[in-house]
Write an enzyme that holds these catalytic residues in place. Structure first.
Site: not given
Ligand code: FAD
Length: 288
Positions: A7, A9, A101, A158, A170, A210, A259
Site C-alpha cells: 500500500s 501513502e 501532533d 487500547r 512509524q 525527520f 506500507h
Molecule cells: P497515539 O498512538 O494516540 O499516541 C502516541 C503515543 O503517545 C502512544 O503510543 C502513547 O505512548 C502516548 N500517548 C498518547 N496519548 C496518550 C494517553 N492519553 N495516555 C497514555 N499514553 C498516551 N500526523 C498528521 O498530522 N497527519 C497525518 O496524516 C499523519 N499520518 C500518520 C500516519 C501514520 C501511519 C503514523 C504512524 C503517524 C502519522 N502522523 C500523522 C503522525 C501522528 O499524528 C503523530 O505521531 C502523533 O504525535 C501521534 O498520533 P497517534 O494517533 O499515532 O498517537
C-alpha cells in the site's frame, strides 16, 4: 515466498505544481496493484479540504480503496465527525485515525475544548458509527510522548480494543526494530495486523532530521554508508539496496503487508516494489 500486499501513502497537494506531482505519483504506482492507498491530513488539520479532494478524486478515478487520514487536532468532535461523514457519503470507508501532533508553535498536543482528547476516543466514536474500517498509527521506537518503554504497546492495545482493525507503524531503519515491537504486541494480546511503514530514502539529510523529530534511531553504520555513497554519487543505489533489503528481511520474518511512505516521489518506491517481485498490471486500453 509469496509477493507481499503493498500500500502507498500520499500527501495532498498545496499548489498546482504539487497537484501534478501527486497525479504522476498515483499514475506511476496505481498499476502496482496496491491493496489500498492513504492520504495524509496536514499538521493541525491544515489540509482538511485538500485531503478530502485528493481522497475522493483518487477513489473516483482509480477505483482504489483509499484510507483518509483524520486527526483530532484543532477541531470539535462535531467538526471531526462531519469530515468522517463526508467520506462515508463519498463512498470512502477506510480511515487512518490519529491524535495528531501539536499545531506549529505549540510544545505539545492540547485537545480542543470540544474535541477528541486522544486517539482512543476518536477510534471509539468512529467505530460506533459502524461505517468505517479503522487503521491506527503504531510506534516500534518510543514515541516522544510515550511515558515509558511499554507505553506504545499498551496504548496501541487500547486503540485496537476501541475498534481499530489494523495498525501502520512509524518508519524505522532495521527489521529487528519491527520484530521486537511485533513480539511485544503479540505478548500484550494484540492480534490485529501490524503493517510496517517503509520510508524509501530519497534524501538522507531530510530523513535524518525527520527521524530526530519522531524518535527513530539512526544506525551509525547507515549514516556512514550514506556519507560514503554521497562522495561517490551513489546515494540512489544505496537507498534502493537498503530499502529492498529491509523489506526482504521483513518478508522473511513473516510480514505479509508493506506500507510505503512515498512522499509523492514514485520512482524509488516503484523500483523497490519491482525488486520485491511485483510487476505493474498494464491496462491494454492505456497502451493501445
Ligand atoms: P497515539 O498512538 O494516540 O499516541 C502516541 C503515543 O503517545 C502512544 O503510543 C502513547 O505512548 C502516548 N500517548 C498518547 N496519548 C496518550 C494517553 N492519553 N495516555 C497514555 N499514553 C498516551 N500526523 C498528521 O498530522 N497527519 C497525518 O496524516 C499523519 N499520518 C500518520 C500516519 C501514520 C501511519 C503514523 C504512524 C503517524 C502519522 N502522523 C500523522 C503522525 C501522528 O499524528 C503523530 O505521531 C502523533 O504525535 C501521534 O498520533 P497517534 O494517533 O499515532 O498517537
Amino acid at each position: 515466498m509469496p509477493a507481499p500486499r503493498i500500500s502507498f501513502e500520499f500527501f495532498p497537494p498545496q499548489s498546482l505544481d504539487a497537484s501534478f506531482r501527486l497525479w504522476e505519483t498515483v499514475q506511476a504506482l496505481a498499476p502496482m496493484q496496491p491493496s489500498f492507498v492513504s492520504v495524509t491530513y496536514g499538521a493541525g488539520g491544515t489540509t482538511r479540504t485538500l485531503t478530502h479532494e485528493a481522497v475522493s478524486t483518487i477513489h473516483r478515478n482509480y477505483g482504489l480503496p483509499v484510507a483518509a487520514h483524520l486527526t483530532c487536532v484543532d477541531a470539535t468532535r462535531t467538526e471531526t465527525l462531519a469530515i468522517a461523514e463526508a467520506y462515508a457519503a463519498a463512498g470512502v470507508t477506510e480511515i487512518v485515525a490519529l491524535r495528531g501532533d501539536a499545531p506549529k508553535g505549540a510544545a505539545r498536543f492540547v485537545p480542543h475544548p470540544l474535541g477528541f482528547a486522544n486517539s482512543v476516543e476518536l477510534v471509539e466514536t468512529l467505530a460506533r458509527t459502524g461505517k468505517f474500517r479503522i487503521r491506527v498509527g503504531a510506534y516500534p521506537e518510543p514515541h516522544p510522548d510515550a511515558a515509558d518503554s511499554r507505553a506504545d504497546v499498551t496504548w496501541l492495545k487500547r486503540k485496537i480494543d476501541a475498534g481499530a482493525s489494523s495498525a501502520i507503524t512509524q518508519f524505522f531503519f532495521e527489521a529487528d526494530t519491527f520484530f521486537r515491537f511485533r513480539d511485544a504486541c503479540v505478548k500484550a494480546g494484540i492480534d490485529a495486523p501490524i503493517i510496517p511503514g517503509i520510508l524509501p530514502i530519497t534524501s538522507w539529510q531530510g530523513v535524518k532530521n525527520f527521524a530526530r523529530r519522531c524518535g527513530a534511531q539512526v544506525p551509525a553504520k547507515l549514516d556512514e554508508a550514506f556519507a560514503t555513497a554521497a562522495r561517490d554519487g551513489r546515494e540512489d543505489l544505496l537507498a534502493l539496496t537498503h530499502c529492498t533489503q529491509l523489506c526482504d528481511k521483513l518478508l522473511q520474518g513473516g510480514v505479509e503487508d508493506l506500507h510505503f511512505y512515498t512522499l509523492n516521489r514514485p520512482q524509488l518506491t516503484r523500483e523497490v516494489v519491482r525488486a520485491l517481485g511485483i510487476t505493474p498490471e498494464v491496462v491494454l486500453e492505456k497502451v493501445a
